[in-house]
Scaffold this motif. Structure first.
Motif, PDB file in Angstrom:
ATOM      1  N   SER A   9       0.882  -1.200   0.213  1.00  0.00           N
ATOM      2  CA  SER A   9      -0.449  -0.431   0.142  1.00  0.00           C
ATOM      3  C   SER A   9       0.683   0.980   0.003  1.00  0.00           C
ATOM      4  N   THR A  10       0.740   2.260  -0.749  1.00  0.00           N
ATOM      5  CA  THR A  10       1.265   3.481  -0.948  1.00  0.00           C
ATOM      6  C   THR A  10       0.719   4.572  -0.687  1.00  0.00           C
ATOM      7  N   SER A  32       3.346  -1.238   4.110  1.00  0.00           N
ATOM      8  CA  SER A  32       2.986  -0.633   3.752  1.00  0.00           C
ATOM      9  C   SER A  32       4.055   1.062   3.664  1.00  0.00           C
ATOM     10  N   VAL A  35       3.557   6.553   0.106  1.00  0.00           N
ATOM     11  CA  VAL A  35       4.188   7.375  -1.225  1.00  0.00           C
ATOM     12  C   VAL A  35       4.252   8.851  -0.625  1.00  0.00           C
ATOM     13  N   ILE A 174       0.991  -3.400  -6.297  1.00  0.00           N
ATOM     14  CA  ILE A 174       1.270  -2.407  -5.563  1.00  0.00           C
ATOM     15  C   ILE A 174       0.232  -2.179  -5.450  1.00  0.00           C
ATOM     16  N   VAL A 176      -2.592   1.744  -5.479  1.00  0.00           N
ATOM     17  CA  VAL A 176      -2.002   3.646  -5.170  1.00  0.00           C
ATOM     18  C   VAL A 176      -3.721   3.770  -5.128  1.00  0.00           C
ATOM     19  N   GLY A 181      -0.065   9.623  -5.578  1.00  0.00           N
ATOM     20  CA  GLY A 181       0.840   8.647  -4.687  1.00  0.00           C
ATOM     21  C   GLY A 181       1.200   7.760  -6.219  1.00  0.00           C
ATOM     22  N   LEU A 185       5.098   7.006  -6.672  1.00  0.00           N
ATOM     23  CA  LEU A 185       5.437   6.281  -6.868  1.00  0.00           C
ATOM     24  C   LEU A 185       6.997   6.512  -8.198  1.00  0.00           C
TER      25      LEU A 185
END
Length: 241
Positions: A9-10, A32, A35, A174, A176, A181, A185
């Motif tokens: 997770s971002t 986690s 970003v 991944i 987003v 975000g 990334l």
């Protein structure tokens, strides 16, 4: 792909992360690596809050930061985009008068005006990086004031161990949840690696931002919420939930 399902997770960590709770209940590891960072902005309304016929919230953060300074009055009707935003408003003690599908700003504008009509005085609550698409769409037939109540920034530090897992292809997906975000990334990986990222997006706006950056999104949540994103991930990993 990793043998044990692993999803990264971002977004900033939070105690009530439904995304993480749902996936971990299905024995999926959630790592986690935020970003983005969210900070409050200094803001003032140009009019008395009673003068706005509609207040529009597009995100949980918008609800949270706005309500720290202002409280809606009985004179206001409240519209939100997506169930996640509606949930944040309900938790604060306010019930939305209208909840849009959250598929896009343009779609939301059409949905809202079918209910509200035109010629309204609207307060649009956003973050600093939110595009002007919704503002422009609503302004065609209404008086719209945009107020930025929070700022989205890139963190100075990242979890290098998780970033290395991305670089070594040691993950499954991944997740987003915003255009900022996905943009941040991309700054962390090479152009060559960017094209091979396995990204799942929370909604059409985020997916559009990813495509513009050269990232082919594996799936987009139909319900623009963290719960909807979790269900999309479960489908990608062949978990029923």
């Amino acid at each position: 792909m990793a043998k044990q399902p692993t999803v990264i997770s971002t977004w900033p960590e939070k105690p009530d992360d439904r995304f993480k709770t749902i996936l971990e209940s299905q024995d999926i590891t959630v790592l986690s690596m935020p970003v983005i960072e969210i900070h409050t902005s200094f803001f003032e309304l140009k009019q008395n809050i009673n003068d706005y016929q509609w207040i529009i919230f597009t995100s949980k953060n918008g609800v949270r930061f706005f309500l720290k300074k202002y409280r809606p009055s009985p004179a206001n009707q409240i519209a939100v985009i997506g169930r996640g935003t509606a949930s944040a408003l309900l938790e604060a003690g306010y019930e939305p008068d209208f909840t849009g599908s959250g598929h896009s700003g343009e779609k939301f504008s059409e949905e809202l005006q079918s209910v509200s009509g035109t010629g309204k005085n609207i307060l649009l609550v956003l973050g600093n990086l939110a595009p002007d698409l919704l503002t422009k769409s609503l302004s065609a037939n209404n008086q719209v004031e945009r107020v930025n109540v929070y700022e989205t920034k890139q963190p100075e530090n990242f979890d290098e161990s998780i970033l290395n897992r991305i670089k070594s292809d040691d993950y499954d997906l991944i997740a987003v949840s915003s255009p900022s975000g996905i943009k941040n990334l991309c700054h962390l990986v090479s152009d060559k690696l960017k094209a091979s990222l396995r990204v799942v997006s929370i909604g059409e706006t985020t997916t559009s931002a990813a495509l513009k950056l050269g990232i082919k999104v594996k799936a987009t949540a139909k319900d623009q919420s963290y719960e909807g994103l979790a269900k999309t991930v479960l489908g990608m990993l062949n978990r029923t939930g």
